[in-house]
Structure formats: C-alpha cells, structure tokens
Design an enzyme around this catalytic site. Structure first.
Site, PDB file in Angstrom:
ATOM      1  N   ASP A 134      -1.504   7.353  -1.009  1.00 33.57           N
ATOM      2  CA  ASP A 134      -2.551   6.500  -0.446  1.00 33.57           C
ATOM      3  C   ASP A 134      -2.224   6.031   0.972  1.00 33.57           C
ATOM      4  O   ASP A 134      -3.043   6.127   1.888  1.00 33.57           O
ATOM      5  CB  ASP A 134      -2.738   5.309  -1.396  1.00 33.57           C
ATOM      6  CG  ASP A 134      -3.787   4.341  -0.927  1.00 33.57           C
ATOM      7  OD1 ASP A 134      -3.520   3.606   0.047  1.00 33.57           O
ATOM      8  OD2 ASP A 134      -4.881   4.311  -1.515  1.00 33.57           O
ATOM      9  N   TRP A 164      -7.732   4.338  -1.646  1.00 34.02           N
ATOM     10  CA  TRP A 164      -7.927   5.800  -1.786  1.00 34.02           C
ATOM     11  C   TRP A 164      -7.478   6.275  -3.158  1.00 34.02           C
ATOM     12  O   TRP A 164      -8.094   7.160  -3.746  1.00 34.02           O
ATOM     13  CB  TRP A 164      -7.201   6.547  -0.668  1.00 34.02           C
ATOM     14  CG  TRP A 164      -7.670   6.125   0.687  1.00 34.02           C
ATOM     15  CD1 TRP A 164      -6.910   5.635   1.707  1.00 34.02           C
ATOM     16  CD2 TRP A 164      -9.028   6.134   1.176  1.00 34.02           C
ATOM     17  NE1 TRP A 164      -7.698   5.338   2.786  1.00 34.02           N
ATOM     18  CE2 TRP A 164      -8.995   5.630   2.500  1.00 34.02           C
ATOM     19  CE3 TRP A 164     -10.265   6.498   0.630  1.00 34.02           C
ATOM     20  CZ2 TRP A 164     -10.157   5.500   3.278  1.00 34.02           C
ATOM     21  CZ3 TRP A 164     -11.407   6.365   1.400  1.00 34.02           C
ATOM     22  CH2 TRP A 164     -11.353   5.874   2.707  1.00 34.02           C
ATOM     23  N   ASP A 165      -6.394   5.709  -3.664  1.00 33.85           N
ATOM     24  CA  ASP A 165      -5.982   6.044  -5.033  1.00 33.85           C
ATOM     25  C   ASP A 165      -7.095   5.716  -6.024  1.00 33.85           C
ATOM     26  O   ASP A 165      -7.439   6.517  -6.895  1.00 33.85           O
ATOM     27  CB  ASP A 165      -4.746   5.213  -5.425  1.00 33.85           C
ATOM     28  CG  ASP A 165      -3.436   5.863  -5.043  1.00 33.85           C
ATOM     29  OD1 ASP A 165      -3.390   7.097  -4.918  1.00 33.85           O
ATOM     30  OD2 ASP A 165      -2.451   5.124  -4.878  1.00 33.85           O
ATOM     31  N   LEU A 166      -7.619   4.513  -5.902  1.00 35.12           N
ATOM     32  CA  LEU A 166      -8.624   4.061  -6.861  1.00 35.12           C
ATOM     33  C   LEU A 166      -9.890   4.889  -6.757  1.00 35.12           C
ATOM     34  O   LEU A 166     -10.467   5.315  -7.769  1.00 35.12           O
ATOM     35  CB  LEU A 166      -8.934   2.580  -6.609  1.00 35.12           C
ATOM     36  CG  LEU A 166      -7.765   1.624  -6.894  1.00 35.12           C
ATOM     37  CD1 LEU A 166      -7.995   0.279  -6.214  1.00 35.12           C
ATOM     38  CD2 LEU A 166      -7.584   1.448  -8.403  1.00 35.12           C
ATOM     39  N   GLY A 169      -9.290   8.346  -8.165  1.00 41.00           N
ATOM     40  CA  GLY A 169      -9.305   8.328  -9.624  1.00 41.00           C
ATOM     41  C   GLY A 169     -10.709   8.205 -10.178  1.00 41.00           C
ATOM     42  O   GLY A 169     -11.082   8.886 -11.151  1.00 41.00           O
TER      43      GLY A 169
END
Lengths: 410, 410
Positions: A134, A164-166, A169
């Site tokens: 991220d 960005w991770d969230l 996902g």
C-alpha cells in the site's frame, strides 16, 4: 453476518490486509470462509497492533467469521492438502482468495487442472509480479505530495489508512461475486488478478485526476486541510474545539451561511467579487480564503455545543475532529444501539466492541459478529467436511506434522 | 469492461462519489447501468477537477460505461418515470443504486410496492440519516489526528484521497451482487443501507484499531511517514530523490539489508540491543530510529538508479515518491501496454488515457473503456427499451419538458 451467500465456500490462502479483507467481506455476507495458514501462522500472525502479551488485534480483526486450518506448507503433502481444499467439489466451492505468487503450487493453472471452473482472486503488488505494498504504491501515485500543509510543498505526507489495501480487497470481493454469477450462467471459472497499483491508478483515473494533470499540465498542489473544488476545512471554535465544515451542495452552503449568520458578509463579498456562491461550489473553492475568513470568525466566536445545534438545525455538513479513542466512546456507529458493533470475546482474552458487515440489509437478521479462530481451530472439521477425510487419516496427518490443530475443541 | 454481468440492469439515481462508483464497478463488470439525472444535471455535474471550459473530469470519470437519461425530477410525472425505471420488469432488473434520502419518492418501501424483489443500495452519510461526507467522517474517526509530522501532535492533517467514499461505493457493489445472488435463490429483494460512517467505523474495527485504543487506553500517536508496526518510511537518496522503503516480511527485511550492505551495522545493533530483527517486524518498528539511521546513511550515499536496481535484485520493497504527473508518464499501470488504460475521446473534447476495471479477468476479453455519456444521451433509448414506450409518448414527454435529450444521436 448475513446469510446472503449461504452455500458459497471460499478458501483463503493469504496474509496482510487486502486478500483477508476480501474474504472477510464474503464471510460476513454468509459464505463459509476457510483460511489456511502454515503451521505457526503466516507472516501477518503477529502483526501490530497487538496487546501487551503479543496477541495481534490486526489478525483478530481481519479474520473474523472465518475457519482456520493449519497446514505445514513446507511439506509437499501439506501443499497437496491446500490445493485439494481449493479445488474440492461442490457448486458453491472452487473459490480461492490469495496473495500467493502467480507461479508455484498455488498457480491458477495448476489448480484449474484439478477443478476447471475455479475462481481465483489473486491480490498482487504490481501486475508484473513486482513487489509493492500500500505505502509504496501510494508514494508512487503522488498522493503524499498532495497531502499536508501548503507551506511544505516538497515534503511528502504518507497516509495512515491503508486505503489501497482496503479498496483492493473490496474490489476483489466484488470481482469474485461477479465471477460467481458468471460461472453459474456459463460454467466457466476465472483467474482474477487485482494488483494494488492497478487499483490505485484506475481510481485516480475515475476521480478525474489523471485527466486533470494531463489536460492542465499541472499537478494539484498541497492545499492543507482545504477540500479540493468546494468549500471545506477545519475551523477552531471559541472554546478551542476543532470542526471540519464542508459545503459541497447548495443546500450545505445555504445551511452553513444560515447557521453562522454570515449572510451579510457573504453578500458583501459576492458584490465585491461579482460572483454568487449559492450554486457553484467551484467559486467557493476559488475564493476559499475570503470565505474561510468569514466562517473562521463566526466559528471562533461561538462554542462547539452552540455550533453543533445550529449547524444541524440548518442542514449544514460538519464533523468534529476526534481522536479514535474519543470516537469509539461517542460516535454512534461504535455504540451498541447502532447494531453494527457488538461486544465479542476474542481469542486474545479481550472482550471489545467488534463490527459486523458495514452495510445493513434491512430485511435480514444481522447475526452477531464471530471472533477470529485460533490458528488451526477447525483443522479436523475442515478436513472432514470439505475433503470427506476419515478420522484415522486426519490422525495420521496430525501425527506426521502435516496439519496442526489448536486443540480448542478437542 | 468485462461481460460477467450481462443481463443485469442497474438504475442509478445518485451523485458524487460513493454511489456512482458502486454503479461504475457494476457497469465495468458488464451490467447495463442507466443513470438518471434531473434536467440540467445533478449537484455533481460540474464538480472539480474540470477543464478550463468547465467540463467536469470528475463526472466524466465516475460515469464511464453508463447510459444517461435526463428527467425533470421536480415534476411529478418525472418522478413517476424515475420510479418506473427502477421497478421495470426483467429478471436482471430491479436494482437501484442511490444516495437519495431514505424517505420520499425514491424510498425503498414505495418502490418495492411496485416491484417486490427490488434491490436498493442506498449510500448514506450517517445511518440515522444525518449529514456527513467523506471528510467529516474522516475527522470524526480520528484519522487526521494520526496523520502527519510527529512534532505537530495536535494539528490534524486531512487525507486528500476520499478513501471512505471509495470504500463505501465498493462495499455497496459487493453488497448488491450478494443480494442478487440471494434473490436468485430466494426471490427476495433487499434494502441495503451503506452509511459512510458505518463503513469507516467497521474498517477501523477490522484493522484492530478499535481494540488497540480500548485495550491499551492510548491513541496511536502521529509518527510522521513511518509505517506503523514494521519498518518503513521515506528516505532521500544521494542524488536527492525520495524513496518509500518498507520491510514488513522477513523476506523484505533481508532483501533490504542485503541491497544496502548494512549487515554489519544491523548485527552490531542487534548485539547491542539483544534482539533479532530477522523475523519480528514489531521489533523493527520499536527500534525504527536506530535502524532508520543505518538505512538513511546507506540510501544517502547511493544514487536512485543504483538503489532501484539493487533493491529490486534483492527482493526489497520500495517505491519512489512521485507527483501524479510524473506517475502517469512513467508508472506501468498508466501506460498503454499494461492494458488497463486506453486513450478515449471524451465528451469534454479531450482525449486522455482512461482506465478499465481495476481487476483483470485473464480468460476474458477486456473491452476498451467507454466514455461517460452526454447528459440525456440515452433518454429515448432507455424509455423505449426499459419502459417499452412508443415514440409518440416519448415525443410528448420531450415536448412537455419532462425529459430531455442531449440530441447527440438525434
């Protein structure tokens, strides 16, 4: 927890945020999610934040509502077990969420040779397989150079939320369900790749920011806490509280002007500048310093309590600045009456308010959140139910160290 | 654009980011998305960023791949049309994405009286109907008090990426598809509410941060550009470039140490402190100042080009800091060969690289992105195809100002 995806089975072989968050969303919508980890736990098993004894609140948060099987993935027999779980039969099975590399024993092609209609959602750093997380994606995309005080234009400010991770996902979760809908119509599986840097780049395109820099030839400068393109920033009240006040819509603007009784000042400014702020939020942005001075004065001469009432009554849009510990004590979503958070006893030994799925389905029962498992808590159960393995085989796997159980339900 | 959701029809009555982003995701996965706006455009029609002539890159970005019908929503006949579109028959229809208020002519109950299996995804500020936008939610949840330089602990730093809007929109997309899967099994519709502040609160719970503040009793302090819980921050190279370097996994750490040739310094520090940094990223975080000094020295004595090669070869994790205009020129996701971005001619008159869906489905053709429509570009087509309206009725609606066409395809 809702029962919308009953009958869907997802195997998760992953760590960190994006892929576990994808599978968490599916679990909260009713899918059976089985996470496999190597014996002893994956690289995120002790990730911060953790309690003084070392238990990871992070792992405990991201793996709620899942089952856990612990497999020795260094052993070929363990790898075979993982592949067998992913490709086990069943109409709702054959869904794999992972951040393992494209090649290797969990490559889509190898797995699809065992189950042709497999859906694999693979979280990646870069699309070419390159290493990225991220924070390195965020820096490369220019966000830190737009964040923070205007008087430090060349000093980047990293974000603290792994946005960005969230989003990666969540995009993966949407993609998996679209692939499942398609599979039910066509019988075909899918290999889905969701690279963090593709998600970030596409998002900046969607927000018009790629067009902005290419057409105007200019990067958006740092503007401190100002909201880009409309009116909004932080203001300090007469009693020293800080509020974020925003006026994007006409309604929000008229409400703000009314709440603060600044009609006269705004009208004088409009006459001076020859503009109207009523409908064009862009003008409010262009003249944010002049308007901000009016709002600043009005806010600085009133108490936070008074302002809260006035702003709400007038339909203005605002929020307090809080620390997270203040927020969890006072903001409605965290409180039990909202129904989103429920006290749950966790494996760490701590009991604390734990969220269900963020969206509410009004016609369905919202089941209480389920704590994350102990590592290997469901090892026997998964081997028996998904692979139909007889107990003596399970015992042999245990004895040879290929699988491990937490012993929680021995 | 992928064809996974062929046959699914979504009606969007919405503005700003979250709800349009939800519908955009569904459109890019193959759903027919019809956005209705009031004649003249909704409150986001001129939203910044925009070009010098006033065309909104924001609107143009968020409404790609959609059809547009312009309806006079101030007129009861226009409102009836909108409700008729939402509730029109068809197995794949009856899906509504909106940010209109809970009550009123687009309430779920009123619409469901016309189509019982309707799926409504309603983006909200707060679950109680209260006014909130991304930035006021963010301030209330404590993020700005964790962001930015450690030496300004009481000065909030707002984020510039509307992460809560994006995550809320993406959550809504996942929820809609789960509801569709459920509807196909049960015949039942759903009213889904997705409040920004619920999404934010649930996310902080998922990340373990709610547990962290409740169990430890302490808010996480600002730590500047340091990565929480592992090793990572920005470093300046010998030639003045800035890099984000991260070591979360053991592999990333060993790669970093190798790439920078700091084995001896790290070993000396480990001996002094009586710890090993090899496997416990938390120790790297606790001793980040000492480790950071070693890395800082090594980075400051090497060029960016040299470091890029060395770090990549060693499997370290890093990213440059760029401005967005640098990124769009050089970062792979933006370049045509990646397949994610394609040059598209837009209604604004500008041609610029435009993203497709962020995830890649390897077995499917990735169709080129489709520009956002002119306002009302599909008015006649939608009335004819969805409502089976004969042309003389459409003409009457036009003549009475109930609908408007862009005339683009007259």
């Amino acid at each position: 927890m809702y029962g919308l995806l009953n009958g869907v089975r997802v195997i998760e072989g992953a760590s960190f945020i994006a892929a576990p968050f994808c599978a968490l969303s599916l679990a909260q919508l009713g899918a059976e999610v089985i996470r496999f980890d190597t014996v002893g736990g994956g690289p995120d098993f002790h990730r911060w934040p953790r309690d003084p004894s070392g238990a990871s609140f992070y792992w405990e948060g991201l793996n709620r509502s899942k089952k856990s099987i612990a497999i020795n993935l260094a052993d070929p027999r363990g790898r075979e077990l993982a592949a067998a779980l992913v490709t086990a039969p069943g109409e709702g099975g054959g869904i794999f969420v992972t951040n393992y590399p494209v090649t290797g024993f969990l490559s889509h092609d190898r797995l699809a040779a065992r189950r042709a209609d497999l859906i694999t959602a693979r979280i990646m750093g870069h699309a070419d397989g390159g290493n990225a997380v991220d924070y390195t994606v965020n820096s490369a995309m220019g966000i830190p150079m737009m964040t923070g005080p205007a008087d430090h234009p060349n000093i980047p400010v990293n974000h603290v939320l792994p946005a960005w991770d969230l989003l990666t996902g969540s995009t993966a979760a949407t993609s998996v369900l679209a692939a499942l809908i398609s599979r039910r119509a066509t019988g075909l599986g899918q290999e889905i790749r969701v690279p963090l840097s593709d998600v970030a780049a596409a998002t900046l395109g969607t927000l018009g920011q790629v067009a902005e820099v290419l057409v105007t030839g200019r990067d958006r400068p740092k503007i401190g806490n100002d909201l880009f393109g409309a009116f909004g920033r932080d203001f300090v009240t007469g009693d020293g509280r800080r509020l974020m006040i925003v006026a994007i819509t006409s309604r929000q603007w008229s409400g703000l002007v009314e709440a603060l009784n600044i009609e006269a000042g705004v009208a004088t400014l409009e006459a001076e500048l020859g503009v109207s702020f009523a409908v064009d939020e862009g003008l409010r942005y262009e003249h944010r310093d002049r308007l901000g001075a009016l709002v600043e004065h009005a806010v600085s001469t009133r108490s936070a309590t008074h302002l809260a009432t006035r702003l709400d009554e007038a339909g203005a849009c605002w929020g307090p600045y809080r620390t997270l510990s203040e927020a969890v004590a006072i903001e409605k979503p965290f409180l039990p009456e909202g129904g989103l958070f429920t006290d749950v006893d966790h494996v760490s030994g701590h009991t604390y308010p734990t969220p269900g799925y963020a969206a509410s389905f009004l016609g369905l029962q919202r089941h209480a959140p389920v704590r994350a498992p102990k590592l290997g808590e469901h090892t026997e159960e998964v081997l028996a139910s998904v692979l139909a393995m007889p107990s003596h085989e399970i015992a042999t796997l245990h004895d040879s160290g290929i699988v491990q159980s937490s012993g929680a339900h021995a």
